[in-house]
Design a protein around this motif. Structure first.
Motif, PDB file in Angstrom:
ATOM      1  N   GLU A 164       0.828  -1.200   0.000  1.00  0.00           N
ATOM      2  CA  GLU A 164       0.000   0.000   0.000  1.00  0.00           C
ATOM      3  C   GLU A 164       0.865   1.254   0.000  1.00  0.00           C
ATOM      4  O   GLU A 164       0.528   2.259  -0.635  1.00  0.00           O
ATOM      5  CB  GLU A 164      -0.928   0.005   1.215  1.00  0.00           C
ATOM      6  N   ILE A 165       1.974   1.218   0.713  1.00  0.00           N
ATOM      7  CA  ILE A 165       2.885   2.360   0.733  1.00  0.00           C
ATOM      8  C   ILE A 165       3.393   2.664  -0.670  1.00  0.00           C
ATOM      9  O   ILE A 165       3.416   3.823  -1.117  1.00  0.00           O
ATOM     10  CB  ILE A 165       4.054   2.089   1.698  1.00  0.00           C
ATOM     11  N   LYS A 166       3.798   1.638  -1.398  1.00  0.00           N
ATOM     12  CA  LYS A 166       4.290   1.833  -2.767  1.00  0.00           C
ATOM     13  C   LYS A 166       3.203   2.426  -3.654  1.00  0.00           C
ATOM     14  O   LYS A 166       3.453   3.327  -4.465  1.00  0.00           O
ATOM     15  CB  LYS A 166       4.782   0.504  -3.328  1.00  0.00           C
ATOM     16  N   GLU A 167       1.994   1.921  -3.509  1.00  0.00           N
ATOM     17  CA  GLU A 167       0.886   2.429  -4.323  1.00  0.00           C
ATOM     18  C   GLU A 167       0.556   3.875  -3.955  1.00  0.00           C
ATOM     19  O   GLU A 167       0.279   4.711  -4.823  1.00  0.00           O
ATOM     20  CB  GLU A 167      -0.339   1.534  -4.121  1.00  0.00           C
ATOM     21  N   PHE A 168       0.594   4.173  -2.657  1.00  0.00           N
ATOM     22  CA  PHE A 168       0.299   5.526  -2.183  1.00  0.00           C
ATOM     23  C   PHE A 168       1.326   6.517  -2.746  1.00  0.00           C
ATOM     24  O   PHE A 168       0.964   7.599  -3.232  1.00  0.00           O
ATOM     25  CB  PHE A 168       0.327   5.540  -0.646  1.00  0.00           C
TER      26      PHE A 168
END
Length: 377
Positions: A164-168
């Motif tokens: 999720e961090i990468k996508e954010f």
């Protein structure tokens, strides 16, 4: 074999010194390398648990009528370990079995409201700015605005994951709203975000807001969360300007004197780059009073060759004769042949000699005065 590898857990530090690499030889080059790796966290940290249960104690020196000097305070081991885990991306994290729903990202995309209040991010950003009573007394929004890879006490909020961090970080709309949320909270604290590099200054409302912040200690926990979240979501560079401002206001200008310990024990140590921490701590040491009570500088080095055992009076004893040396060797050999010491007994002897507490965080720790009620963590 796979189970053995999967069950391996890295050894956690057991002392403040092991948690703090700021002044270590591995970080003296002031290079660009950060401390974090690719691990993830899974649970509430010990320091947050202590805050939640209200078991913290004020460790600041207290005035006394006694002529005896005030005992030297100690840094909080629980705080040091909490920030160590954060900076190293939670090395012992166990991945959740729940499906990754990207709920933090979807909240920032204005697709789902925060729970349990049912409020969307756009409503917060447009209607809550300047509503200081709401920002102060509502205790559910902060974990949604500034998500972490730790579970707080709002169990409706979701922990971040690496995916999720990468996508954010690759979603422009989410990042834009995140910066707006950061600016919203800075205004609540009397601070203004100046540019996209993260520079900050006093806002026009700073006097009233600083007075409130100086007396509202639970906001120090919120600030720790905000700083951590900045680093998780790609805004590591925003941390140092804010921490620098808090150091200036608390140590130099005396506008936030109650914040001193939190800045030094928590805020500084959210910064992953050791060189940046050193710079901030050197500044703090120049302005900290009394200077001898500053706990966050480089550890004192023992004189080379001194073990602290067998101190000499300065009078040299005469050298033993060959006959005396032979008798001593025979005596030692005789005794050693009759005594067998287990490793367990060796450890017990060390404990009796005073080495025990070094391996026991509970005996070492002295909880900081700013480990507060964890309603926002």
């Amino acid at each position: 074999m796979g189970n053995l590898v999967g069950s391996w857990r890295s050894k956690e530090p057991s002392t403040v010194e092991e948690c703090d690499s700021t002044w270590g030889s591995d970080s003296e080059s002031d290079g660009p390398a950060a401390e974090d790796d690719s691990g993830i966290s899974e649970s509430v940290s010990p320091v947050e648990s202590e805050r939640a249960t209200g078991q913290s104690r004020d460790t600041s020196p207290q005035p006394t009528d006694s002529p005896e000097p005030t005992p030297k305070m100690k840094r909080s081991f629980y705080a040091a370990r909490d920030l160590y885990k954060y900076r190293h991306s939670y090395p012992n994290y166990r991945k959740s079995r729940q499906p990754n729903e990207y709920r933090n990202l979807r909240f920032y995309m204005n697709k789902i409201p925060l729970v349990p209040d049912g409020i969307y991010i756009e409503e917060i950003l447009t209607k809550w700015k300047g509503d200081y009573d709401k920002l102060e007394h509502n205790h559910t929004y902060i974990q949604w605005l500034f998500p972490l890879r730790e579970q707080g006490l709002n169990f409706y909020a979701h922990e971040l994951t690496q995916d999720e961090i990468k996508e954010f970080q690759s979603t422009r709309e989410a990042k834009r709203r995140f910066v707006a949320a950061y600016s919203l909270m800075l205004d609540f604290y009397g601070i203004k975000l100046l540019d996209k590099s993260g520079k900050v200054s006093r806002a026009s409302n700073w006097q009233g807001r600083f007075q409130h912040l100086n007396e509202s200690h639970h906001n120090y926990l919120r600030i720790t969360r905000i700083l951590k979240s900045l680093g998780e979501l790609g805004f590591e560079a925003f941390k140092a300007p804010l921490v620098q401002l808090f150091l200036e206001e608390s140590l130099c200008n005396s506008t936030l004197p109650n914040m001193q310990h939190s800045v030094l024990e928590y805020f500084v140590y959210t910064i992953r780059l050791p060189a940046t921490r050193r710079r901030l701590l050197r500044f703090a040491r120049q302005h900290y009073k009394p200077p001898h009570a500053f706990l966050w500088g480089p550890p004192s080095k023992k004189p080379s060759g001194s073990s602290g055992v067998g101190l000499s009076s300065g009078i040299r004893a005469p050298a033993p004769t060959p006959e005396q040396r032979r008798r001593e060797e025979e005596s030692t050999t005789s005794v050693c042949s009759r005594i067998k010491v287990s490793s367990h007994d060796t450890i017990m002897c060390q404990d009796l000699a005073g080495a025990g507490p070094h391996g026991c965080p509970e005996l070492q720790s002295n909880m900081s005065g700013q480990e507060w009620d964890k309603r926002e963590g």
